[in-house]
Design a protein around this motif. Structure first.
Motif, PDB file in Angstrom:
ATOM      1  N   GLN A 100     -15.227 -57.753  65.950  1.00 13.44           N
ATOM      2  CA  GLN A 100     -14.032 -58.509  66.570  1.00 13.44           C
ATOM      3  C   GLN A 100     -12.664 -57.702  66.263  1.00 13.44           C
ATOM      4  N   GLY A 101     -11.495 -58.143  66.982  1.00 10.53           N
ATOM      5  CA  GLY A 101     -10.253 -57.806  66.763  1.00 10.53           C
ATOM      6  C   GLY A 101      -9.918 -56.865  68.075  1.00 10.53           C
ATOM      7  N   VAL A 102      -8.672 -56.767  68.093  1.00 15.07           N
ATOM      8  CA  VAL A 102      -8.028 -55.818  69.448  1.00 15.07           C
ATOM      9  C   VAL A 102      -8.721 -54.610  69.509  1.00 15.07           C
ATOM     10  N   GLU A 105     -11.819 -54.845  70.835  1.00 18.79           N
ATOM     11  CA  GLU A 105     -11.583 -55.194  72.679  1.00 18.79           C
ATOM     12  C   GLU A 105     -11.171 -54.308  73.373  1.00 18.79           C
ATOM     13  N   ILE A 106     -10.427 -53.543  73.021  1.00 18.22           N
ATOM     14  CA  ILE A 106      -9.721 -52.115  73.816  1.00 18.22           C
ATOM     15  C   ILE A 106     -11.012 -51.156  73.921  1.00 18.22           C
ATOM     16  N   ASP A 109     -13.014 -52.205  76.707  1.00 14.84           N
ATOM     17  CA  ASP A 109     -12.597 -52.188  78.029  1.00 14.84           C
ATOM     18  C   ASP A 109     -12.819 -50.515  78.410  1.00 14.84           C
TER      19      ASP A 109
END
Length: 208
Positions: A100-102, A105-106, A109
């Motif tokens: 989890q976390g930014v 997430e990046i 992507d």
């Protein structure tokens, strides 16, 4: 053009100066061969350039992705040159699902971006293979001359028939040595001029 520029009345380099120099050379050499790139050969050139841009974009995204993957898990195994294989992207997606976390997430992507670019690049390579096979199958008969190298040669040469000899073609590709004789002692040096795209393709063929 360097010689024409040195003999000009005004010093420097600009578009107007170069245009005048080109016009003077064209008038002095009326029988210069004309490069011709049209039809399927032009399609090959455009597709090679487009693929090169996509590869640069994928490399930038992959470098950033590696940075984030190392931050998430330094022990996460990512094979060398693995960020161009679809099976590796599948493994990374499964691994990142548990984070989890930014940063994660990046990273997800970036995995998607690398996957999309890889699919496009693979599609372009398959399309180039069909075009090269139809245009000059003899290039692919050369040992270790792959589709991309052959496509670069086709696109950059712009018609091999415009070269008066194999020596002229070697000079164009930067593979002809430059003579630097002194006192009747025959010496040559490496040619760092010529078309660098073809030069690189020929270098990769020779090294491979």
């Amino acid at each position: 053009m360097a010689g024409a520029r040195r003999s000009a009345r005004e010093r420097g380099k600009s578009d107007p100066i170069d245009a005048e120099a080109v016009a003077r050379v064209a008038l002095r050499e009326p029988d210069l061969p004309r490069a011709s790139l049209a039809g399927p050969a032009r399609d090959v050139k455009l597709l090679v350039d487009h693929r090169r841009r996509l590869v640069r974009s994928r490399t930038a995204a992959a470098n950033k992705l590696r940075w984030f993957l190392h931050e998430i898990d330094p022990e996460l195994p990512v094979p060398s040159r693995g960020l161009r294989r679809l099976c590796v992207f599948d493994l990374l997606d499964a691994e990142l699902d548990g984070h989890q976390g930014v940063v994660a997430e990046i990273a997800r992507d970036l995995v998607g971006e690398c996957r999309r670019l890889t699919v496009q690049i693979n599609g372009l390579e398959a399309r180039l293979g069909r075009l090269v096979e139809a245009l000059t199958p003899s290039l692919l008969d050369i040992p270790v001359c792959g589709v991309i190298s052959a496509a670069v040669i086709i696109g950059e040469a712009a018609g091999a028939s415009r070269f008066k000899s194999k020596d002229a073609f070697a000079h164009f590709t930067g593979t002809a040595p430059i003579p630097v004789w002194s006192s009747n002692k025959v010496r040559v040096r490496l040619n760092r001029g010529g078309n660098r795209s073809i030069n690189h393709a020929l270098h990769m063929i020779a090294v491979t």
